[in-house]
Scaffold this motif. Structure first.
Motif: not given
Lengths: 258, 482
Positions: A83, A109-114, B417, B419
């Protein structure tokens, strides 16, 4: 006199053949490493983990080349390892990131948050191994993706296919990561970097054990303990949760049932 | 006024031959009423004369190719050329069978000069498989004479009206009357009287001419000089694009389809350019000898207008399909089009020069669609929804994605959340997991798909970090913190 002439002539042929061999892009000399590394230091892609950066050729992920990651199980931090590198790449370039044949859904959403821009992410779902290879090759050829994550069928995967991917990656200037099961570590591979990921034993649960099986310009490195960001954060959260529960118990409130 | 007349002397032959490339060098003639009506250069060199019978011509050249003139096809084909001309000016008029008239005085600045327009027009027509003779003059009638006589005046790039008029008329004086629009009987009569050139006819007093010839002749003369206005019926490109090629001989192999396919795509590209549109979906139909029809649609991620990519993706989709043995006709339809201005795709220059550019992700996606099918790839899109499975969705249409996708307003902590998400939650036993964190209650969607779950982060026996939930149906795993 005549003999001497042929001898020199022969040497010349041998030397010119060697020169040609040395010019081949897949061949590098150990003595050049420092020089190339110095050149690449400007253009490398930091992994986000200082301990790992220090061990890698050019101090980071290759910007054009094949990397193999061999995770022990799903969910041992194989994506988190990439990441920070992907984030860095997305910030620098406008090219896209492709996921070929991912085993699960990369959760938007998890990718967005990262900080990964999901607008520049696409997934490819090939129906078989042949299609997966075709798609991978086309993506590399197009040069429109800066990073590609690929999951291939280990049983049908051949070394020559990997070799081809490696050359295409150089041409398409793409960082391609292939995920293979742990048992593939005994097979030979043209990848310039091979990493295996294992979860740390027992007590230090927020760490993974990373082994470098193969790297450019160095020997393999076994068992490098790596603290993944997510695990750190999670352990911090767990600490807070524990304190919170302690506080509730102290104030004789009903504890949260697990 | 500045008129261009495009004369296509061999159009009848070219449409009969345009699926076959090799035959162009062989002598070929177009036959109307059993007489040689038009012929190519090779036939001319072989000594065939216009108006001779087919039998005479064949006796001269035994391997002569002859095609029957098809007026209807010629008529339709000339209409198909309107988009090409329409790119240069909106004032395009047809004059059957072989002429196109364009008024270009308003387009000189845009195309940077008259000579540029002529060059581009010639090139576009050559690409479409036609040899064109272009005449330039101050009235359509004179331009037509010049085009038929294949006689060009070298004008400057921005000529003024007086110069065009004087030079055209001066040049017209030296041309033979056989290029006029007059009746052949009238022309013959004039020849007998010793009037051979336009100049000689125009110098005669009109009153005397009126006594000897019909009023048509006088009207024609005033049209030539511009004294009589010549209103034109301007045409515009069709609102929809469909084009068919019927092959004279069935094609047996896919590689041979390339040429007629390219022809159709070129036509479509011209139409798209004239309408300022891009094609989003193109439909091909291949009809076999036994009337069996195969339909193949090509979808594009964004409106396309470049010949190369449309052709390439069409061929890619074709490569995966089985075609009938003997293809007799091809049909191309632009089933879905979109405005280029809206898509922001109009980055090429308007002169028709479409330069090569680096491959865009959209091109790549189109390539994948063409070869692996439309469901072979998807884009990610996140939504504002608390329910994990509704907080994202796959999108396979590139154009709709930008409207939908946004960063959700509900900020999610980076680590809360996983991955990896399972497309479908997996039923698990809770004793296999060590709970590290939770619960987090997610409760939403009472109006449609109710979700009422307690989410936990747990570690599986194997050591993997998992996202678990517990609801009325038991324990489930919903993802991995990979």
């Amino acid at each position: 006199m005549y003999l001497k002439y042929t001898y020199v002539h022969k040497i010349r042929i041998v030397v010119s053949g060697l020169q040609a061999l040395l010019k081949h892009k897949d061949i590098w000399r150990a003595e050049d490493i420092a020089e190339i590394a110095a050149y690449q230091r400007r253009t490398n892609l930091p992994t986000g983990f200082t301990a790992l950066d220090r061990l890698l050729y050019g101090n980071g992920w290759p910007r054009d080349g094949l990397v193999e990651i061999l995770p022990e199980v799903h969910g041992c931090g194989e994506l988190q390892l990439l990441i920070p590198g992907l984030c860095c790449l997305m910030g620098e370039e406008t090219r896209w990131i492709a996921w070929v044949n991912p085993p699960f859904v990369p959760y938007a959403p998890a990718l967005n948050a990262r900080d990964i821009d999901v607008n520049r992410v696409f997934l490819v779902h090939p129906k078989n191994h042949r299609e997966a290879l075709w798609a991978t090759e086309k993506i590399l050829e197009s040069g429109s993706c800066s990073a590609i994550l690929v999951w291939l069928d280990e049983q049908q995967l051949e070394e020559k296919q990997l070799r081809r991917i490696q050359t295409r990656a150089k041409e398409g200037r793409a960082w391609i990561t292939i995920f293979r099961p742990m048992h593939a570590q005994v097979k030979s591979s043209p990848a310039e970097l091979r990493l295996s990921l294992r979860l740390a034993e027992t007590h230090t649960k927020d760490q993974v054990n990373l082994s470098i099986l193969k790297r450019k310009g160095g020997w393999p490195v076994p068992n490098l303990s790596l603290q993944l960001h997510e695990y750190q954060a999670l352990s911090a959260n767990t600490r807070i949760a524990a304190q919170w529960q302690q506080w509730r118990q102290q104030h004789s409130l009903a504890g949260v049932k697990h | 006024m500045l008129w261009l007349c495009v004369h296509l002397p061999l159009m009848g032959l070219e449409i009969a031959q345009y699926s076959q490339d090799l035959t162009k060098r062989k002598p070929a003639v177009l036959v109307a009423d059993q007489k040689v009506y038009r012929m190519n250069e090779a036939a001319q060199e072989a000594g065939i004369l216009l108006g001779s019978s087919v039998a005479t011509a064949t006796s001269l050249v035994p391997e002569l190719l002859h095609y029957r003139r098809d007026r209807e096809a010629e008529h339709k084909h000339l209409e198909k050329l309107v988009p090409i001309a329409y790119r240069f000016t909106p004032r395009v008029a047809l004059s059957f069978p072989y002429d196109l008239k364009l008024e270009v005085s308003g387009s000189l600045k845009l195309f940077e000069g008259l000579n540029n327009i002529v060059q581009h027009l010639k090139r576009s027509l050559a690409k479409a498989g036609h040899t064109a003779q272009i005449g330039i003059a101050h009235t359509p009638a004179v331009a037509r004479v010049f085009a038929h006589a294949h006689s060009v005046i070298a004008f400057t790039d921005y000529p003024d009206e007086a110069t065009i008029r004087s030079e055209s008329l001066e040049h017209l004086h030296t041309l033979s009357l056989k290029y006029s629009e007059l009746k052949t009987t009238d022309v013959e009569c004039m020849f007998n009287m010793g009037i051979r050139f336009f100049g000689e006819l125009l110098d005669l007093p009109r009153g005397e001419l009126r006594q000897r010839f019909s009023s048509d002749v006088l009207r024609y003369l005033s049209r030539l000089t511009g004294e009589l206005a010549e209103p034109q019926q301007y045409v515009a490109p069709a609102t929809q694009f469909t084009s068919i090629i019927h092959l004279l001989e069935p094609l047996l192999d896919k590689p041979f389809l390339r040429k007629p396919m390219e022809q159709l795509v070129i036509e479509m590209v011209h139409w798209l350019q004239s309408k300022q549109l891009g094609v989003v979906e193109a439909t091909w139909q291949f009809t076999a000898t036994d009337a069996q029809t195969i339909t193949i649609s090509c979808r594009f991620a964004y409106p396309r207008i470049d010949l190369q990519s449309i052709l390439e993706f069409s061929e890619l989709s074709l490569s995966e399909r089985k075609l009938p043995q003997e293809v007799l006709s091809l049909r191309l339809e632009a089933t879905q089009v979109a405005s280029l201005a809206k898509a922001g795709a109009l980055t090429k220059d308007l002169m028709g020069g479409y330069e090569v550019r680096p491959v865009l992700p959209e091109d790549l996606l189109d390539r994948l669609t063409a070869r692996l099918g439309p469901d072979s790839w998807e884009l990610l899109c996140s939504h504002d929804d608390h329910r994990p499975e509704f907080a994202w969705s796959p999108v396979s249409d590139h154009s709709t994605r930008h409207k939908k996708s946004h960063h959700p307003s509900t900020e999610i902590a980076a680590n809360s959340r996983p991955l990896w998400l399972f497309a479908r939650p997996l039923s698990v036993k809770s004793k296999d997991f060590e709970i590290l964190q939770g619960p987090v209650r997610i409760e939403d969607g009472w109006w449609e798909d109710r979700v009422q779950r307690d989410y936990f982060i747990g570690r599986h026996e194997s050591g993997a970090l998992c996202w678990l939930f517990n609801d009325e149906y038991g324990w489930f795993q919903h993802g991995y913190f990979a």
